[in-house]
Scaffold this motif. Structure first.
Motif, PDB file in Angstrom:
ATOM      1  N   HIS A 107       0.582  -1.026  -0.049  1.00 21.86           N
ATOM      2  CA  HIS A 107       0.062  -0.160  -0.256  1.00 21.86           C
ATOM      3  C   HIS A 107       1.060   1.299   0.013  1.00 21.86           C
ATOM      4  O   HIS A 107       1.589   1.436   0.939  1.00 21.86           O
ATOM      5  N   HIS A 149       1.361   5.354  -1.715  1.00 19.45           N
ATOM      6  CA  HIS A 149       1.570   6.296  -2.310  1.00 19.45           C
ATOM      7  C   HIS A 149       2.505   6.866  -3.369  1.00 19.45           C
ATOM      8  O   HIS A 149       3.108   7.937  -2.094  1.00 19.45           O
ATOM      9  N   MET A 201      -1.205   2.956  -5.003  1.00 15.42           N
ATOM     10  CA  MET A 201      -2.031   3.604  -4.497  1.00 15.42           C
ATOM     11  C   MET A 201      -3.604   4.864  -5.758  1.00 15.42           C
ATOM     12  O   MET A 201      -1.897   5.571  -6.343  1.00 15.42           O
ATOM     13  N   HIS A 211      -4.065  -0.860   6.136  1.00 11.07           N
ATOM     14  CA  HIS A 211      -4.037  -0.023   6.587  1.00 11.07           C
ATOM     15  C   HIS A 211      -5.438   0.133   8.196  1.00 11.07           C
ATOM     16  O   HIS A 211      -5.909   0.444   8.682  1.00 11.07           O
ATOM     17  N   ASP A 229       1.199   2.974   3.464  1.00  4.14           N
ATOM     18  CA  ASP A 229       0.192   3.863   3.610  1.00  4.14           C
ATOM     19  C   ASP A 229       1.687   5.005   3.717  1.00  4.14           C
ATOM     20  O   ASP A 229       0.941   5.919   4.308  1.00  4.14           O
TER      21      ASP A 229
HETATM   22 ZN    ZN Z   1      -3.300   4.907   1.721  1.00  2.00          ZN
END
Ligand code: ZN
Ligand code: NCD
Length: 347
Positions: free
Chosen positions: A14, A16, A40, A174, A247
């Motif tokens: 995960h 970004h 993402m 998450h 994340d």
């Molecule tokens: Zn995220």
């Protein structure tokens, strides 16, 4: 005391990476240690079609010349998503999952799903074709307390979806609560969960006690200490349903340090050393490899990486950069708040 740790090269399930100058500035931070990452799709506008995912993948590759890093693309689910396009993009190897954001849940989620019945046929097509669904598991109702939004989402949204479409493979992204850990443990099949680096370390006091600390503010927001302990237990348990998704979500400092600051912790730079410290403290260094390099690949049906990553322990605390300077502004690197003695060995 163990001084070196050689692992299968890890994956981040995960991540970004953003776009433009931010992408160029921060992508090398992930590519250095990680072999692959689930990317993402919450750009502005979001990555909705297979063609958009393919174009974004090219921009990521361009930002990482010569890097041994594979971006695994996802599509942003909207009520207007085209099932045939999703299935075709998956079959062509362009995407590896579809991401469900409840409308309004987090950064750039305005195009997310409000009425889950309207995507039911898409879920069925995905189940049929073996396309996994990544879920941002928070309800967005204004009357639900922000600390309860994950637990309420499980009851009101996630469990009904999984019952309605039992063949759908779901990753709860998450997870931040003991409730989510229990729900994943209770599922007999088809459910996994990612856990971030920062949620293994911070609880809500880190954000709010003794002054507000915007660089610890992320979504889902960190919960109370008992929940952090449940996450740590899940991550270090060896249970194959739990795996790393950092994340890591960069925002330039002025967007974080503001009257209405953006959500997201940027952990790409130091995640592996920080996790080694966390697992060592938990007496579970021998379980780090499975969490970062085996469970996620297995859940996604990907081959485990052939390469390796070696971590070395030193007596003096390791210093990491405080910020990464990018063309889109400085990005503050996550500070775990304790000394880290591990670093990634060169080459
Ligand atoms: Zn995220
Ligand atoms: C993410 C972002 O900034 O894109 N922020 C965050 O706090 N995690 C969005 C998300 O994954 O929810």
């Amino acid at each position: 005391m163990q001084r070196t740790l050689t692992l299968t090269r890890p994956d981040d399930f995960h991540l970004h990476l953003r776009d433009g100058a931010m992408l160029t500035g921060i992508a090398p931070e992930s590519a250095r240690d990680f072999a692959r990452a689930i990317i993402m799709p919450n750009l502005v506008p979001p990555v909705v079609t297979g063609a958009q995912a393919q174009a974004y993948r090219e921009r990521i590759r361009t930002a990482l010349p010569g890097a041994d890093f594979t971006p695994l693309m996802t599509l942003y689910l909207t009520e207007a998503s085209d099932s045939a396009d999703i299935v075709a993009a998956h079959r062509a190897g362009i995407i590896h999952a579809v991401k469900l954001y409840p409308a309004g849940a987090t950064t750039n989620s305005d195009s997310g799903v409000g009425d889950f019945d309207r995507v039911r046929a898409t879920f069925e097509a995905m189940a049929e074709a073996g396309v996994p669904l990544c879920v941002h598991g928070e309800v967005t109702d204004a009357d639900i307390d922000i600390f309860d939004r994950e637990a309420v989402f499980i009851d009101r949204v996630l469990d009904p979806i999984r019952r309605a479409v039992p063949g759908l493979r779901v990753i709860m992204e998450h997870v931040t609560t003991a409730d989510a850990v229990a729900y994943v443990r209770g599922a007999d099949r088809g459910l996994g969960a990612t856990i971030t680096t920062h949620h293994l370390i911070i609880n809500r006091n880190h954000i709010l006690a003794g002054g507000i600390r915007p660089h610890y503010y992320c979504l889902p927001v960190a919960k109370r200490e008992t929940h952090r302990q449940a996450l740590l237990k899940a991550a270090t348990s060896g249970d194959a349903r739990f795996f790393l998704g950092t994340d890591s979500a960069p925002h330039a400092d002025p967007a974080k340090e503001a009257a209405c600051g953006c959500a997201g912790c940027f952990t790409a730079t130091n995640t592996m050393p920080v996790l080694a410290e966390v697992f060592e403290r938990a007496g579970a260094l021998d379980r780090l490899e499975a969490f970062v390099a085996h469970h996620g690949a297995d859940f996604y049906g990907l081959p485990r990486n052939a390469g390796q990553l070696t971590l070395e322990r030193q007596d003096a605390p390791v210093r990491f950069p405080e910020k990464i300077e990018t063309g889109a502004g400085p990005v503050t690197v996550f500070d775990p708040g304790f000394p880290v003695h591990w670093r990634v060995a060169a080459g």
